[in-house]
Scaffold this motif. Structure first.
Motif, PDB file in Angstrom:
ATOM      1  N   ALA A 232       0.833  -1.203   0.000  1.00  0.00           N
ATOM      2  CA  ALA A 232       0.000   0.000   0.000  1.00  0.00           C
ATOM      3  C   ALA A 232       0.863   1.247   0.000  1.00  0.00           C
ATOM      4  O   ALA A 232       0.463   2.289  -0.494  1.00  0.00           O
ATOM      5  N   ALA A 236       0.170   3.955  -2.742  1.00  0.00           N
ATOM      6  CA  ALA A 236      -0.734   4.952  -2.163  1.00  0.00           C
ATOM      7  C   ALA A 236      -0.827   6.219  -2.994  1.00  0.00           C
ATOM      8  O   ALA A 236      -1.835   6.922  -2.939  1.00  0.00           O
ATOM      9  N   GLY A 239      -3.864   6.272  -4.732  1.00  0.00           N
ATOM     10  CA  GLY A 239      -5.056   6.488  -3.919  1.00  0.00           C
ATOM     11  C   GLY A 239      -6.138   5.450  -4.045  1.00  0.00           C
ATOM     12  O   GLY A 239      -5.936   4.274  -3.746  1.00  0.00           O
ATOM     13  N   ALA A 242      -5.781   1.822  -5.948  1.00  0.00           N
ATOM     14  CA  ALA A 242      -4.521   1.119  -5.790  1.00  0.00           C
ATOM     15  C   ALA A 242      -4.566  -0.124  -4.922  1.00  0.00           C
ATOM     16  O   ALA A 242      -3.563  -0.814  -4.788  1.00  0.00           O
ATOM     17  N   SER A 243      -5.718  -0.435  -4.335  1.00  0.00           N
ATOM     18  CA  SER A 243      -5.724  -1.529  -3.362  1.00  0.00           C
ATOM     19  C   SER A 243      -5.308  -2.876  -3.929  1.00  0.00           C
ATOM     20  O   SER A 243      -4.787  -3.723  -3.219  1.00  0.00           O
ATOM     21  N   PHE A 615      -5.875   9.059   1.218  1.00  0.00           N
ATOM     22  CA  PHE A 615      -5.054   7.863   1.268  1.00  0.00           C
ATOM     23  C   PHE A 615      -3.612   8.305   1.480  1.00  0.00           C
ATOM     24  O   PHE A 615      -3.257   9.434   1.150  1.00  0.00           O
ATOM     25  N   THR A 648      -4.720   2.402   1.012  1.00  0.00           N
ATOM     26  CA  THR A 648      -5.164   2.657  -0.359  1.00  0.00           C
ATOM     27  C   THR A 648      -6.642   2.293  -0.471  1.00  0.00           C
ATOM     28  O   THR A 648      -7.231   1.761   0.458  1.00  0.00           O
ATOM     29  N   ARG A 692     -11.158  -0.360   1.290  1.00  0.00           N
ATOM     30  CA  ARG A 692      -9.853   0.162   1.706  1.00  0.00           C
ATOM     31  C   ARG A 692      -8.911  -0.977   2.080  1.00  0.00           C
ATOM     32  O   ARG A 692      -9.336  -2.004   2.587  1.00  0.00           O
TER      33      ARG A 692
END
Lengths: 1034, 514
Positions: A232, A236, A239, A242-243, A615, A648, A692
C-alpha cells in the motif's frame, strides 16, 4: 553503484534522533578529512609511472555505444567519460588498471598491459540495485526504494511468447499471480498478493502514465520495463484505485546513440498436451445399456435415441476431442527502429501476431504500432509523446465447447449425410444434453474485434534548477465489436429454425490530465530531498449497444435483420476522478531513507458528501551496508532494511451504485385502464465508500559478492476493510431489492515473498538464476457485517463455495464422502440420507444428527494458492544461450467439474473408462458408485471432485545461437550487428496430480467477482507450443 | 526572476485545481429515470402514487395470499385435498414463522408502505414540480390512506410491527418493532390527513381512494380500538353511498363494480389480463387468482365451510347471492348434479381437473363461492384468473359498524335501525319483530343486539375478509375457531425472513407462543 563514499565511523548503537545534528556534523567533518587524506596520498602513487594515451569504445552487449561511461584509473583521481559515440581517450600508466563503469551496468576492471586500444563491452548489472525504476508519477533509484516493488525487464517479458503484458508477467515477480487460459486472446486473471476483495481484484495498469485496460493490444515486445507496486505504501500515490496493486508499464523509447533497426520473428505449432480418456463406442454402448437396462440397438427406447442420430451404425466411433482439437500455427513479426541524438530520441515499432487456437475455429490476431519521441527543446524544456495502437480480432469465444466434446456420445457421427446436417442425439433429457461440438464451432461465427489506443503527450519545464513542472495528457480509447452469427439447424434435437445474429458495439474513452511539480534538492551534499506535488483529472466513459435479430428467410445474410428484432438495448456510463497528491522523499547520504505519500481522490462514483477520500503512506529504510560496521565486509555489497505502511482504496465498484433508478412497471388499474406505477429499484446506500486496504510491509535487500547474489525478502500484513457485501435489509423496509450494498466486509492476509538472483561470469560461460517465491501465510475473511455466510458459485444449481468469517475466501463448501454403501445393512446403520442404497455414495454426518442434509456441508478445499514459485535459469556459453523457466503453484485445491461430468453416471453422457469398474453387487468398488439414471445425490458438491491442484510447469525452454560478431562483420558489409536463431518450447512438461486438462484455471468473473476461483468448468487448457525464431539487428 | 517563474508555475497548478468542477463529480445514471429528476409533472407524481396501489393487487395481498389468509384464518373456507399446504396451515392453525405465505403478505404490505413513503418524502423535500398544490394534496391524501390501510392489516394480523415512515435504511440496518398503539396512532393520523385532502367519490377516478373511503376506514379503526364515539362520528360522515337498489350479488362481480354501495375496491381487469405467478407487484398482472383458486371447476382448492352456511337463515336470499349449489345456472345454463359441463371437452361436474385431486360431489352441503366468481355468465372464468375487483369497504359494512358503535354507546334502538336497513335490502324480517325473536335473534338487551350484529356481519360480509378481524376483536375466536390456542393465536408469528434481515428484531420480539 554502491555509494560507499562516507568513511565516517558510526557507533554501533541505536540511532537516537536527538543525536542527528551531532551525527551530521560528524559526517561532514569525517568526509572532509577523508577527502583531504586522499589528496595527500594520491600523488605518491603516480610517481614513476609511464603515461601513455589509451583510446577505446565502451558498448553494451548489443554493441550499442554507451555515452557518458566513466573511465577511471584505479587508485587515482585520473578519469574521463565516453563521448556521444562511446569513445574515450585517457592518459594512463602502462601498468595501470582502468575501472570502466556506467549506471546500470557492472563495472569492469581492465589492466592496460601496454595496450593502446581497449574496447570494452559492459554487461548490464545483474543486481537491480542501481537501476532506476518507475514509481508513481516519477522514477526512483532502486537503492532508495523503501517499498515493495518488483521489476521485470523486457528480456524476461519476451522469453515466453505472450500476447500481452499480463500473460508475460506469469511467474516473473514474487506475489504477482497470473492465471492464463489457452484460449487465444483471453485476458489472464491477475492478482497481487492474493484476493483482497469479494469483487474486482484487478490491479491498476498504468501504461506510460495512462491508466488502461486494453492490455492485450500492447505486445510484450513493445514494453521496456514493468514495475509492480505491491504494498500500500508504494501504491498509495494512486489512492482510491490502488488496493489491488499497481502495475506500471513503460513502453520502449529510443536511446541516445546509434540508430538501430531490429527485426524478430517466430513461428511455431501449438496443440494440447493432453486429452481426457473417455469410452469408445463399444464401451459406451455396453455401459449405457447396462446402466439403463435396455438394448441400445432396438429402436424406440431411451438409450437408442440417445445413442445415435436416427440410424444405428455400429461402425461409428467418433473421438470428439480429436474432432474439435487441432494443431494451431503461431506466428509473430516485430520490427523496430529507434535511436536518437542529443536533442531527440525516437522509437517506431510495429508487429503482427497470429495465434491459432488448439480448438478448431479459434484464433487471435493483432496488428500493433508503437511510436515514441522525446525532444529537448532547450536545456529546460522537454516534450515527448507515446502512442500504442492495437487492432485485434479474437475468433471463437472462450473455448467452452471442449466440455461438449468430452460429454458427447461416441456413437454419433459428426455429420449425417442422409439429412445433410450435423448429427445430434435424437432425444433430449433436459436441454443440458451434450451437443455436437463440431456444429457448435463451425455452424456460425463468433468474432470479437477490438481497436485500442493508448497514448500520451507530455512536457516538462525546469523552472529553477531542481524544480520541474510536468504536464501529461493521456488517452486510453478502445472500440470493440462483437459479431456473433449462428446459422439455422434444420433438423435434429438441436433444431434452431432461424439463423440468429447478435452484435454489440462498445466504446470506452478514458482521458487523464496530470500536472506535477517536482523539486529535487541536495543540502550539504548529504540531505537529499525529492518532493512531488500533483493534480490530476481522470474521466472515463463507456457505452454499448446490443442487438439481436433472427432471420427466418436465409442463412446467407449474417447482418442484422431490422424486421425481426428480438432485442435492442444500450447502456452508457461515465465516471470522473479528481485528485491531489504529493510525495516527499528524504534520505541522508543514501543511508537513511524516509518518505511519505498522500493523495486525496474525489470520485463521481459516490454520493455528494462521500466523494472525497484520503489515502497515504509512510515508509523508511536504512542501508546498513553504508554503515561502518558493515562497510569493510567485502562480501556484503548491500544490506538494506525497510518498512512501510499505507492505506489505499479500491473504487472498482461500478458507476452509480449509490443511486437508484426508478422502475415504472408497478402497474395498476384505474378507471378500467392500465396505469404505470413507479418506485425505486432499490434503497441506495448513499454512504457507500471505497473499499480500503491498509498494508504493512517489512523488507530486506541483501547484495553479496559485488551484487552477484541478490536477495530480497518481504513480509506483509494486508487488511482489506469496507469490502462491499450485499446485506439483507429488513423486509419491513419494503425495498424492491431486498439487499443493500454496504462496506462491511474484511479480509486479512499475511504473506512472505522471497526473490533471489544470482549471476556468475566465468570466462566464456555465464549463468544466472532468478527465483521468486510467494507464500500466503494466512488469509481469512474477518467480517461480513451482519451476514453469516455468502454462498456462491453455480455447480448444476448448487453453490460450491462460501464466504464466512474466519476462513479463506471462496473456499469449497460441500459434503465429505465416506466411500460407497456396500449393502442394505450399511445403509440402515448410516444416518438418514436421501436415495441411500447400495452402490451410492455415502456422505459423512458432520453434525451427528442422524440426518444427511445441508447442515452437514463443511469446508472441502481451498482454491487460494498457498505457495507460488517462479524460477528462471539462464546459461550462456560463447554464442550459445539456453534458458529454462519454471513456474509452480502449490498448496491449493481445484474443483474438477470435468471429473464430475465423466463419473456422474446419471446421464447418458460419455464417461471416463473408470466407470467400467463401477460398483455393482459383484464388484464392491469403494470409489466409483453404481450407474443410476437421474440424480441420486452422488452428484452433490463433495470432496469427491476436489483435487490437489498443485503443479510445477516448465513454462518455457529456449536454446539460442548468436552468429559471432566476427562472422557478422563479413556478412552484409558489417551492417548487421546481431543475428540470433533460437528454438523454444512452451508448457513442455507439467508435474501435477491433477486429473483434469490443466490445473491452471482462470475463474470466470461474474461482475468481476472471482467466485469461481479454482473451479474447472472447462476453460480451455493451455497448449504446448514449439517455436523457432530469429532476431536481427542492424 | 526565479521567484516569478515559481509563482507562475504554482499559478498554473492552482488554476487547474480551482477549475476542478464539483459538478463533474455529481453524475446521475443516464440509463434510467432517477428520483432526482422525477416528480416533474402531474403524470409522474400520479405514477408514483399508482405504485403504492400496485401492491394491494399483488400476489401477496389480493392477488392470492390476502384472501386465502383471511378467509382461511376465519374458517369461512374449508380446504379440499387440492389446497396447498401453506394455505391450509392458515385454517388449521399449524403455521410457524417460516411459513413463506406469511412473508409474501408481509413483504407486499411493506412494499406498499415503502411506495407511500417514497411519495411523501418527495413532497417533503420539495421534489414535486409543476403540479398544482391542489393535486399534490389529493395525491398525498391517497398515499396516506393507502399507508393507513396497509398498516391496519399488518397490525390486525401481527399486532405490534415495524413502523417505517421513510424509505431510508438506517445505519444499523434495523427497524424496531413498534407497539400496536403507535401503529394505530399513525393510522389515525394518516386517515385524518386523507379525510382532509381527498375528494368525494363523484370527483375521483374509479379505483382511487376517496374521502368516503378514508372516513369509513377511520371509523373502522376507531371501532376496532373501542373508541365508539369517534367511530360513530367518522362513519356518520360517510355520505353519498347507499345500499338501496344494490343487489347483494353485485358486491363481488363485474357488473357491480363501483356501484352506489362501493366505497373502496382493489382493482383488476380481465381485459388487460396477466397473472400473478411469481409476481411481486410489477408487470402487467391485472388479474387475481381468486377466480381459479375458489372455482369448483378447476383448482377446486376451497369449498365453503358448513359452519358458515349454518349461520344463514334458510330463507336468506344471500345464500343464492353468495354461493353456488346444485341447480344453479352456469354460463347461463342449468346443469343437474353429476352432469357434464361443455367446456374444454367433457368435464365431470364438480370434478377437479388436477390429477389426483378430490372428486368433489357438488351438492348443497358443499357449495362453492359465487362471490367473486363469474361462472353464472361465463363458464370459462372457472379456468381463468379473475378480473373482478375486491370490495374492501362498502356501505353495508358502514351501516353494521354504525350499529355496533351505537349499541356500545347505549343506543340500542338506533343500532337495530341500522341493522334493519341491511335486512330490508334482502327482504329479510326485521330485528325487533316477533318473527326474529322466534328465530332466536331477540334484541332486548345490549348483549342481544351485539349478538345480532355478530350474526348479521357474518352473513352479510361473508368471504370479504372481515370475519377474522371481527372474531378476534370481539373475543369470540376461541369459541368459534377450531384449533385456536389463546395466548398464541391472537397474532401471527413475525415471518422468519424479517427476523433474519432485521437486526433490531430478535426472537425475544416474536409474538407469544412461537
Amino acid at each position: 553503484m554502491n555509494q560507499k563514499t562516507n568513511n565516517f565511523k558510526f557507533q554501533k548503537e541505536p540511532i537516537h534522533w536527538k543525536k542527528s545534528l551531532l551525527l551530521m556534523a560528524l559526517m561532514v567533518l569525517t568526509s572532509a578529512f577523508t577527502f583531504a587524506n586522499k589528496a595527500l596520498v594520491l600523488p605518491v602513487f603516480s610517481v614513476g609511472e609511464l603515461q601513455t594515451t589509451l583510446t577505446g569504445t565502451v558498448t553494451d552487449v548489443d554493441g550499442t555505444p554507451l555515452p557518458g561511461a566513466s573511465i577511471v584509473e584505479k587508485g587515482t583521481t585520473n578519469g574521463t567519460q565516453t563521448d556521444f559515440d562511446g569513445n574515450f581517450s585517457i592518459n594512463a600508466g602502462a601498468n595501470a588498471t582502468l575501472i570502466i563503469s556506467y549506471i546500470g551496468y557492472t563495472a569492469q576492471e581492465i589492466a592496460v598491459n601496454g595496450q593502446s586500444t581497449i574496447n570494452v563491452t559492459l554487461q548490464e548489472d545483474a543486481s537491480q540495485l542501481d537501476e532506476v525504476i518507475l514509481v508513481g508519477y516519477g522514477t526512483q533509484s532502486r537503492v532508495s526504494v523503501t517499498n515493495a516493488i518488483s521489476s521485470v525487464t523486457s528480456e524476461d517479458l519476451v522469453e515466453t511468447p505472450a500476447i500481452g503484458v499480463s500473460q508475460a508477467l506469469q511467474g516473473r515477480a514474487a506475489g504477482v499471480q497470473v492465471t492464463n487460459t489457452g484460449t487465444p486472446g483471453s485476458e489472464p486473471f491477475v492478482t497481487i498478493r492474493g484476493l483482497g476483495s469479494f469483487g474486482n481484484n484487478s490491479p491498476l495498469f498504468i501504461v506510460d502514465g495512462v491508466p488502461t485496460s486494453s492490455l492485450n493490444n500492447i505486445p510484450a515486445e513493445a514494453i521496456e520495463s514493468v514495475d509492480v507496486l505491491k504494498d500500500a505504501s508504494s501504491a498509495a500515490i494512486y489512492g482510491s484505485r490502488a488496493s489491488n496493486g499497481v502495475i506500471l508499464i513503460k513502453t520502449k523509447g529510443g536511446k541516445r546513440g546509434k540508430n538501430t533497426f531490429s527485426a524478430s520473428s517466430y513461428g511455431g505449432l501449438s496443440a494440447l498436451p493432453k486429452t481426457l480418456d473417455v469410452l469408445n463406442a463399444d464401451q459406451y454402448r455396453q455401459y449405457a445399456s447396462e446402466a439403463y437396462d435396455a438394448d441400445p440397438v432396438t429402436p424406440g427406447n431411451q438409450i437408442y435415441g440417445a445413442l445415435q442420430d436416427g440410424n444405428f451404425d455400429p461402425s461409428v466411433d467418433t473421438n470428439w476431442q480429436d474432432e474439435v482439437l487441432r494443431t494451431g500455427v503461431w506466428q509473430n513479426y516485430d520490427i523496430e527502429a529507434s535511436g536518437g541524438s542529443e536533442k531527440a530520441t525516437y522509437s517506431v515499432r510495429s508487429g503482427y501476431l497470429k495465434q491459432e487456437g488448439a480448438l478448431i475455429a479459434s484464433s487471435f490476431d493483432r496488428y500493433s504500432l508503437g511510436l515514441s519521441t522525446n525532444l529537448n527543446l532547450s536545456d529546460k524544456i522537454k516534450v515527448g509523446q507515446t502512442f500504442n495502437l492495437g487492432l485485434s480480432r479474437t475468433m471463437g469465444g472462450n473455448g467452452g465447447d471442449l466440455g461438449l466434446a468430452v460429454r458427447m456420445t461416441p456413437t454419433v457421427p459428426v455429420f449425417n449425410n442422409e439429412i445433410n446436417s450435423y448429427s445430434e442425439i435424437t432425444t433430449s433429457f433436459d436441454g443440458q444434453d451434450s451437443e455436437n461440438p463440431v456444429r457448435q464451432r463451425l455452424n456460425g461465427e463468433l468474432l470479437d474485434s477490438q481497436t485500442s489506443m493508448v497514448g500520451s503527450i507530455f512536457g516538462s519545464y525546469e523552472i529553477i534548477p531542481g524544480l520541474t513542472y510536468n504536464l501529461m495528457v493521456g488517452l486510453d480509447h478502445s472500440f470493440g465489436n462483437q459479431d456473433n452469427f449462428s446459422a439455422s439447424v434444420p433438423t435434429g434435437s438441436r433444431t434452431r429454425l432461424f439463423s440468429e445474429t447478435r452484435k454489440n458495439r462498445r466504446k470506452s474513452i478514458s482521458t487523464v490530465v496530470t500536472n506535477t511539480l517536482n523539486y529535487v534538492k541536495t543540502i550539504d551534499g548529504k540531505h537529499n530531498f525529492d518532493v512531488l506535488a500533483g493534480y490530476e483529472r481522470n474521466r472515463s466513459t463507456f457505452d454499448i449497444i446490443n442487438a439481436f435479430t433472427i432471420n427466418p428467410l436465409t442463412d446467407n445474410v449474417e447482418n442484422l435483420n431490422p424486421n425481426e428484432v428480438e432485442d435492442l438495448t444500450s447502456f452508457e456510463s461515465e465516471n470522473n476522478l479528481q485528485s491531489v497528491f504529493g510525495r516527499i522523499g528524504y534520505d541522508f547520504d543514501k543511508t537513511f531513507f524516509l518518505s511519505g505519500t498522500i493523495r486525496a481522490d474525489g470520485s463521481s462514483r459516490f454520493a455528494p458528501g462521500e466523494q472525497w477520500g484520503n489515502f497515504g503512506s509512510v515508509s523508511g529504510g536504512i542501508n546498513l551496508s553504508n554503515l561502518s560496521f558493515l562497510e569493510n565486509i567485502e562480501s556484503i555489497s548491500l544490506l538494506k532494511l525497510r518498512a512501510s505502511w499505507g492505506v489505499t482504496g479500491n473504487n472498482n465498484i461500478g458507476d452509480y451504485l449509490f443511486q437508484t433508478g426508478l422502475l415504472t412497471d408497478f402497474n395498476y388499474v384505474i378507471d378500467g385502464a392500465l396505469v404505470s406505477g413507479t418506485r425505486p429499484a432499490r434503497i441506495p446506500n448513499e454512504r457507500l465508500q471505497w473499499e480500503r486496504l491498509s498494508s504493512l510491509n517489512i523488507g530486506a535487500d541483501l547484495g553479496l559478492f559485488n551484487n552477484a547474489l541478490n536477495i530480497t525478502a518481504e513480509y506483509f500484513v494486508n487488511e482489506s476493510d469496507g469490502l462491499l457485501v450485499n446485506v439483507p435489509l429488513p423486509s419491513s423496509l419494503g425495498a424492491t431489492d431486498a439487499n443493500q450494498t454496504r462496506n462491511v466486509g474484511n479480509i486479512e492476509s499475511k504473506g512472505l515473498e522471497l526473490t533471489v538472483g544470482y549471476k556468475d561470469f566465468v570466462g566464456d560461460f555465464n549463468w544466472g538464476v532468478n527465483l521468486n517465491l510467494f507464500a500466503q501465510l494466512d488469509q481469512q475473511v474477518t467480517s461480513l457485517g451482519s451476514v453469516d455466510a455468502i454462498f456462491n458459485g453455480n455447480y448444476f444449481g448448487q453453490n460450491h463455495n462460501r464466504l464466512v468469517v474466519g476462513e479463506a475466501p471462496f473456499h469449497f463448501f460441500g459434503f465429505r464422502t465416506d466411500g460407497i454403501f456396500q449393502n442394505d445393512a450399511e445403509v440402515a446403520a448410516h444416518a438418514t440420507q436421501n436415495n441411500a442404497e447400495p452402490g451410492n455414495i455415502r456422505f459423512v454426518d458432520i453434525n451427528n444428527d442422524g440426518q444427511i442434509n445441508a447442515e452437514d456441508r463443511t469446508i472441502i478445499g481451498n482454491p487460494n494458492p498457498g505457495i507460488e514459485l517462479g524460477a528462471d535459469f539462464n546459461f550462456q556459453y560463447k554464442n550459445i544461450d539456453f534458458s529454462v523457466f519454471l513456474n509452480g503453484v502449490y498448496d491449493r485445491d481445484v474443483y474438477n467439474v470435468f471429473r464430475y461430468q465423466l463419473e456422474q453416471q446419471a446421464r447418458l453422457f460419455n464417461m471416463s473408462p473408470v466407470v467400467l469398474d463401477r460398483w455393482s453387487p459383484t464388484n464392491p468398488s469403494n470409489t466409483i458408485p453404481k450407474a443410476t439414471p437421474g440424480f441420486t445425490g452422488n452428484e452433490n458438491v463433495s470432496d469427491r471432485f476436489v483435487e490437489n491442484g498443485a503443479y510445477t510447469r516448465v513454462r518455457s525452454m529456449t536454446l539460442g545461437f548468436s552468429i559471432p560478431g566476427s562472422t557478422l562483420d563479413n556478412f552484409a558489409n558489417g551492417s548487421l550487428s546481431k543475428l540470433r536463431l533460437y528454438v523454444s518450447g512452451q508448457n513442455l512438461l507439467t508435474f501435477t496430480k491433477y486429473t483434469g486438462y490443466d490445473p491452471e484455471i482462470v475463474p470466470s468473473l461474474n461482475g468481476g467477482t472471482p467466485n469461481a476461483i479454482g473451479f474447472d468448468t472447462g476453460r480451455f487448457p493451455q497448449p504446448r507450443t514449439v517455436l523457432a525464431g530469429i532476431q536481427v539487428q542492424f | 526572476m526565479k521567484i516569478n517563474k515559481i509563482i507562475l508555475a504554482i499559478a498554473v497548478i492552482l488554476v487547474s485545481i480551482i477549475s476542478c468542477k464539483q459538478e463533474e463529480l455529481e453524475l446521475l445514471d443516464p440509463n434510467v429515470i432517477v428520483p432526482q429528476t422525477f416528480f416533474q409533472n402531474s403524470g409522474e407524481l400520479q405514477s408514483a402514487v399508482n405504485g403504492a396501489y400496485s401492491f394491494l393487487q399483488s400476489q401477496g395481498m389480493y392477488g392470492r395470499i390476502g384472501f386465502f389468509l383471511l378467509d382461511n384464518l376465519s374458517q369461512e373456507n374449508l380446504g379440499t385435498d387440492a389446497l396447498q399446504g401453506g394455505l391450509k396451515a392458515f385454517m388449521d392453525y399449524t403455521y410457524d414463522p417460516s411459513l413463506g405465505e406469511f412473508f409474501t403478505y408481509w413483504q407486499a404490505a411493506y412494499r406498499g408502505i415503502n411506495s407511500c413513503n417514497f411519495v411523501m418524502e418527495a413532497a417533503e423535500s420539495g421534489l414535486i414540480q409543476n403540479v398544482s398544490q391542489e393535486e399534490i394534496d389529493q395525491r398525498l391524501g391517497e398515499v396516506h390512506f393507502l399507508r393507513a390501510y396497509y398498516y391496519f392489516n399488518l397490525t390486525n394480523l401481527w399486532g405490534g410491527v415495524p413502523l417505517p415512515t421513510s424509505t431510508a435504511a438506517s445505519e444499523t440496518g434495523g427497524i424496531p418493532k413498534a407497539s400496536q398503539e403507535a401503529v394505530y396512532q399513525l393510522i389515525i393520523e394518516d386517515l385524518d390527513f386523507a379525510v382532509a385532502n381527498l375528494a368525494e367519490k363523484a370527483n375521483t377516478q374509479q379505483g382511487r381512494a376517496t374521502r368516503g373511503a378514508a372516513l369509513a376506514l377511520k371509523g373502522k379503526a376507531h371501532l376496532f380500538l373501542g373508541e365508539w364515539g369517534e367511530a360513530k362520528s367518522a362513519l356518520e360522515d360517510v355520505t353519498g353511498y347507499t345500499i338501496n337498489g344494490v343487489a347483494p350479488r353485485d358486491n363481488g362481480n363485474i357488473a357491480g363494480e363501483f356501484n352506489d354501495e362501493s366505497i373502496f375496491e382493489i382493482n383488476y381487469s380481465q381485459e388487460i389480463g396477466g397473472d400473478q405467478w411469481n409476481a411481486t407487484g410489477n408487470g402487467v398482472r391485472e388479474t387475481t387468482f381468486r377466480g381459479i383458486e375458489y372455482s369448483p371447476l378447476n383448482f377446486a382448492n376451497i369449498i365453503v365451510r358448513p359452519s358458515l352456511l349454518a349461520e344463514y337463515e334458510n330463507d336468506d336470499p344471500r345464500i343464492k347471492a353468495y354461493f353456488y349449489s346444485a341447480g344453479d345456472a352456469f354460463g347461463g345454463t342449468t346443469y343437474a348434479p353429476g352432469s357434464q359441463l361443455p367446456i374444454s371437452g367433457p368435464v365431470a361436474f364438480g370434478d377437479a381437473l388436477q390429477d389426483g385431486n378430490l372428486p368433489l360431489v357438488f351438492t348443497l352441503s358443499s357449495p362453492a363461492w359465487r362471490k367473486y366468481q363469474n361462472l353464472d355468465t361465463r363458464l370459462s372464468d372457472g379456468f381463468e384468473y379473475s378480473g373482478i375487483n375486491f370490495r374492501v369497504l362498502r356501505y353495508a359494512d358502514v351501516l353494521l359498524m354504525l350499529a355496533e358503535a351505537e349499541n356500545e354507546l347505549g343506543n340500542s334502538s338506533t343500532a337495530v335501525d341500522y341493522l334493519n336497513q341491511v335486512r330490508d335490502r334482502v327482504g329479510m324480517p326485521n330485528y325487533g319483530t316477533a318473527e326474529m325473536d322466534s328465530r332466536g335473534y331477540p334484541v332486548g338487551s345490549k348483549q342481544q343486539v351485539f349478538e345480532t350484529i355478530v350474526h348479521e356481519r357474518a352473513v352479510e360480509l361473508a368471504g370479504e375478509q372481515h370475519r377474522y378481524y371481527d372474531l378476534k376483536r370481539w373475543g369470540l375466536a376461541p369459541q368459534v375457531i377450531e384449533n385456536w390456542q389463546s395466548g398464541k393465536h391472537e397474532f401471527l408469528p413475525i415471518p422468519q425472513n424479517e427476523l433474519d434481515g432485521n437486526p433490531d428484531i430478535t426472537n425475544e420480539d416474536q409474538n407469544p407462543g412461537y
